[in-house]
Structure formats: C-alpha cells, structure tokens
Design an enzyme around this catalytic site. Structure first.
Site, PDB file in Angstrom:
ATOM      1  N   GLY A 123       0.794  -1.052  -0.185  1.00  0.00           N
ATOM      2  CA  GLY A 123       0.045  -0.094  -0.192  1.00  0.00           C
ATOM      3  C   GLY A 123       0.421   1.724   0.258  1.00  0.00           C
ATOM      4  O   GLY A 123       0.649   2.451  -0.337  1.00  0.00           O
ATOM      5  N   ASP A 141       0.582   3.026   4.360  1.00  0.00           N
ATOM      6  CA  ASP A 141      -0.247   3.981   3.228  1.00  0.00           C
ATOM      7  C   ASP A 141      -1.391   4.611   4.326  1.00  0.00           C
ATOM      8  O   ASP A 141      -2.271   5.640   4.147  1.00  0.00           O
ATOM      9  CB  ASP A 141      -0.939   3.013   2.890  1.00  0.00           C
ATOM     10  CG  ASP A 141      -1.433   2.144   2.889  1.00  0.00           C
ATOM     11  OD1 ASP A 141      -1.795   1.396   4.227  1.00  0.00           O
ATOM     12  OD2 ASP A 141      -1.965   1.224   2.264  1.00  0.00           O
ATOM     13  N   ASP A 177      -5.424   2.597  10.315  1.00  0.00           N
ATOM     14  CA  ASP A 177      -6.701   2.362  10.881  1.00  0.00           C
ATOM     15  C   ASP A 177      -7.353   2.269  11.986  1.00  0.00           C
ATOM     16  O   ASP A 177      -7.226   2.762  13.073  1.00  0.00           O
ATOM     17  CB  ASP A 177      -7.115   1.190   9.751  1.00  0.00           C
ATOM     18  CG  ASP A 177      -8.967   0.874   9.914  1.00  0.00           C
ATOM     19  OD1 ASP A 177      -9.442   1.748  10.304  1.00  0.00           O
ATOM     20  OD2 ASP A 177      -9.073  -0.175   9.597  1.00  0.00           O
ATOM     21  N   LYS A 179      -6.978   6.797   9.406  1.00  0.00           N
ATOM     22  CA  LYS A 179      -8.814   7.165   9.627  1.00  0.00           C
ATOM     23  C   LYS A 179      -9.197   7.300  11.037  1.00  0.00           C
ATOM     24  O   LYS A 179      -8.650   6.464  11.827  1.00  0.00           O
ATOM     25  CB  LYS A 179      -8.843   6.025   9.380  1.00  0.00           C
ATOM     26  CG  LYS A 179     -10.882   5.253   9.146  1.00  0.00           C
ATOM     27  CD  LYS A 179     -11.169   4.200   8.360  1.00  0.00           C
ATOM     28  CE  LYS A 179     -10.456   3.766   6.988  1.00  0.00           C
ATOM     29  NZ  LYS A 179     -11.066   2.303   6.921  1.00  0.00           N
ATOM     30  N   PHE A 215     -14.478   3.344   3.840  1.00  0.00           N
ATOM     31  CA  PHE A 215     -13.377   2.169   2.960  1.00  0.00           C
ATOM     32  C   PHE A 215     -12.908   2.720   2.016  1.00  0.00           C
ATOM     33  O   PHE A 215     -13.678   2.831   0.782  1.00  0.00           O
ATOM     34  CB  PHE A 215     -13.721   0.943   2.507  1.00  0.00           C
ATOM     35  CG  PHE A 215     -13.143  -0.094   2.413  1.00  0.00           C
ATOM     36  CD1 PHE A 215     -12.247  -1.080   3.509  1.00  0.00           C
ATOM     37  CD2 PHE A 215     -12.378  -0.732   0.460  1.00  0.00           C
ATOM     38  CE1 PHE A 215     -11.540  -1.108   2.887  1.00  0.00           C
ATOM     39  CE2 PHE A 215     -12.227  -0.769  -0.068  1.00  0.00           C
ATOM     40  CZ  PHE A 215     -10.937  -2.057   1.178  1.00  0.00           C
ATOM     41  N   VAL A 216     -11.639   3.511   1.645  1.00  0.00           N
ATOM     42  CA  VAL A 216     -10.733   3.740   0.551  1.00  0.00           C
ATOM     43  C   VAL A 216      -9.808   3.476   0.172  1.00  0.00           C
ATOM     44  O   VAL A 216      -9.209   2.147   0.730  1.00  0.00           O
ATOM     45  CB  VAL A 216     -10.179   5.437   1.069  1.00  0.00           C
ATOM     46  CG1 VAL A 216     -11.323   6.239   1.626  1.00  0.00           C
ATOM     47  CG2 VAL A 216      -9.492   4.542   1.584  1.00  0.00           C
ATOM     48  N   ASP A 223      -6.154  -0.764  -1.511  1.00  0.00           N
ATOM     49  CA  ASP A 223      -6.540  -1.589  -3.476  1.00  0.00           C
ATOM     50  C   ASP A 223      -7.844  -2.180  -2.430  1.00  0.00           C
ATOM     51  O   ASP A 223      -8.220  -2.124  -1.408  1.00  0.00           O
ATOM     52  CB  ASP A 223      -5.642  -2.512  -3.428  1.00  0.00           C
ATOM     53  CG  ASP A 223      -5.339  -4.216  -1.567  1.00  0.00           C
ATOM     54  OD1 ASP A 223      -5.284  -3.553  -1.289  1.00  0.00           O
ATOM     55  OD2 ASP A 223      -6.028  -5.533  -2.382  1.00  0.00           O
ATOM     56  N   ARG A 243      -5.043   0.709  -7.032  1.00  0.00           N
ATOM     57  CA  ARG A 243      -3.949   0.626  -6.153  1.00  0.00           C
ATOM     58  C   ARG A 243      -3.264   1.486  -7.504  1.00  0.00           C
ATOM     59  O   ARG A 243      -2.478   2.672  -6.719  1.00  0.00           O
ATOM     60  CB  ARG A 243      -2.769  -0.417  -5.560  1.00  0.00           C
ATOM     61  CG  ARG A 243      -3.097  -1.264  -5.064  1.00  0.00           C
ATOM     62  CD  ARG A 243      -1.778  -2.327  -5.243  1.00  0.00           C
ATOM     63  NE  ARG A 243      -2.307  -3.508  -3.946  1.00  0.00           N
ATOM     64  CZ  ARG A 243      -2.230  -3.827  -2.918  1.00  0.00           C
ATOM     65  NH1 ARG A 243      -1.664  -2.669  -1.402  1.00  0.00           N
ATOM     66  NH2 ARG A 243      -2.036  -4.654  -2.152  1.00  0.00           N
TER      67      ARG A 243
HETATM   68  P1  5GP Z   1      -4.510  -1.150  10.489  1.00  0.00           P
HETATM   69  O1  5GP Z   1      -6.268  -1.409  11.134  1.00  0.00           O
HETATM   70  O2  5GP Z   1      -3.976  -1.637  11.498  1.00  0.00           O
HETATM   71  O3  5GP Z   1      -4.137   0.253  11.223  1.00  0.00           O
HETATM   72  O4  5GP Z   1      -4.560  -1.008   8.901  1.00  0.00           O
HETATM   73  C1  5GP Z   1      -4.325  -2.287   8.872  1.00  0.00           C
HETATM   74  C2  5GP Z   1      -3.494  -2.398   6.863  1.00  0.00           C
HETATM   75  O5  5GP Z   1      -4.885  -2.424   6.823  1.00  0.00           O
HETATM   76  C3  5GP Z   1      -3.984  -1.327   6.186  1.00  0.00           C
HETATM   77  O6  5GP Z   1      -1.968  -0.732   6.050  1.00  0.00           O
HETATM   78  C4  5GP Z   1      -4.382  -0.940   5.393  1.00  0.00           C
HETATM   79  O7  5GP Z   1      -3.507  -1.990   4.491  1.00  0.00           O
HETATM   80  C5  5GP Z   1      -5.345  -1.820   5.535  1.00  0.00           C
HETATM   81  N1  5GP Z   1      -6.571  -0.953   5.621  1.00  0.00           N
HETATM   82  C6  5GP Z   1      -7.446  -0.451   6.240  1.00  0.00           C
HETATM   83  N2  5GP Z   1      -8.512   0.601   6.175  1.00  0.00           N
HETATM   84  C7  5GP Z   1      -8.240   0.377   4.233  1.00  0.00           C
HETATM   85  C8  5GP Z   1      -9.303   0.737   4.267  1.00  0.00           C
HETATM   86  O8  5GP Z   1     -10.391   2.089   3.718  1.00  0.00           O
HETATM   87  N3  5GP Z   1      -8.956   0.756   2.471  1.00  0.00           N
HETATM   88  C9  5GP Z   1      -8.307  -0.386   1.875  1.00  0.00           C
HETATM   89  N4  5GP Z   1      -8.229  -0.328   0.933  1.00  0.00           N
HETATM   90  N5  5GP Z   1      -6.848  -0.811   3.301  1.00  0.00           N
HETATM   91  C10 5GP Z   1      -7.394  -0.803   4.183  1.00  0.00           C
HETATM   92 MG    MG Z   2      -0.901  -2.609   4.572  1.00  0.00          MG
END
Ligand code: 5GP
Ligand code: MG
Length: 174
Positions: free
Chosen positions: A38, A94, A97, A125, A146-147, A153, A159
């Site tokens: 990402g 990227d 979340d 986010k 969700f983006v 992706d 991507r």
């Molecule tokens: P975390 O929850 O560990 O902060 O995020 C984990 C991973 O979830 C991010 O690095 C990303 O790859 C994926 N992710 C989280 N939110 C989104 C979203 O809105 N869109 C996409 N495509 N991936 C996301």
């Molecule tokens: Mg990731």
C-alpha cells in the site's frame, strides 16, 4: 467511486510533510521502511522530496482480522534482512486504521534498538483506533469509510489510481 482527495491535494500535502521531515531530521541520516504494498505511491512521492541522506527498505505486513473472540494477527515478512540498530527509522504506511499494523511493526523494530523510531502515514482513519500509539506524521485525517487508490486496494484492484476514493458498500459486492 467518490473521490475524496485529488492528485494535486495529495502532492501539495506530501511536499509539506517532506519539509517537516527534512527539518526534523536535519543533520541526521534516515532509514525509511515502507510497508508494502500500500505504501508504493506515498513512499515514492515522499522519498523524492527528502533532502537528508536516506536508506530505503521495505517490509510486507498483512493483518488477519480476528473474530469477536480471537485477536487480530499480524504477519510480517521481509524481502531481505536489514539492520536498524542505531538508525533513525521512519516507517511509511498507507493508512492508520486500527493502528495494529504500526503498533506491531514498532514493537518488532524496537527489539533492534534503533536510535529513533517514528511513523508516517498518508491517511489517518478516525474513530477506529485500538492502540495508544499515534502516527508521528500524517497526510490527511479521513472519516471511517473504505478507501481505495494511491496504493490502497480492494481485492488487489485500484492501487494504481493517482487519487483516493471511497468505495461504497454496494461497490464492494460480488
Ligand atoms: P490497521 O488497522 O492495522 O491500522 O491497518 C491495517 C491495514 O488495513 C492498512 O495498512 C491497510 O492495508 C488496510 N486498510 C485499513 N483501512 C483501509 C481502507 O479503508 N482501504 C483499504 N484499501 N485498506 C485499508
Ligand atoms: Mg497495509
């Protein structure tokens, strides 16, 4: 798809982030660790604006969402070994979340005794944090949607897009 960040907005913001990072690391050298896949556009656009001596490594991280009863699990893989001992390390991802990816990577890297360890994300986010850690640098705060695009992706697609867009629930169906 509903575009929420244009190519021009992203470029302007990354220039600002790079200025801040250049100032913060002035006189030091930096090891940037990109979280694949990402990070690709963000890593590249940020790197070309840094003016401190920089080494680049990449890491692959995948999170497997647990059920309500089992915790999420993070799998970390490296393409080749690298040593972060005494390095000023900047993790580049990227999106922040739940934060579990950056938390897991930070915990793992801390074992290598870097001189410092910070994280930069393009997107932060809101309202999903599950960890106390926060990104040191972020491009944009976005709502809980969700983006895709600009490295992000859905099922391996989108991507390549140079902008960030919300993929609505009905667009995520089969
Ligand atoms: P975390 O929850 O560990 O902060 O995020 C984990 C991973 O979830 C991010 O690095 C990303 O790859 C994926 N992710 C989280 N939110 C989104 C979203 O809105 N869109 C996409 N495509 N991936 C996301
Ligand atoms: Mg990731």
């Amino acid at each position: 798809m509903r575009r929420i960040l244009t190519e021009a907005e992203i470029e302007t913001r990354i220039s600002e982030l790079a200025q801040q990072i250049n100032a913060d690391y002035a006189g030091k050298s930096l090891t940037v660790v990109g979280v694949m896949v990402g990070c690709i556009h963000f890593l590249s656009d940020l790197l070309r604006r840094l003016n401190v001596p920089t080494r680049v490594e990449v890491i692959f991280a995948s999170s497997y969402r647990g059920s309500a009863t089992s915790p999420d699990r993070l799998e970390i893989r490296t393409a080749r070994e690298f040593d972060l001992h005494d390095q000023h390390v900047l993790l580049v991802d990227d999106i922040f979340d739940t934060g579990q990816t950056l938390q897991g990577l930070s915990d793992s890297f801390a074992g290598q005794s870097p001189a410092s360890l910070r994280a930069a994300v393009l997107l932060w986010k809101q309202g999903r944090e599950k960890v106390a850690l926060q990104p040191d640098y972020h491009g944009f705060k976005i709502p809980n949607e969700f983006v895709v695009g600009y490295g992000l992706d859905f099922d391996g697609r989108y991507r390549e897009l140079p902008y960030v867009a919300v993929l609505e629930a009905h667009e995520q169906g089969a």
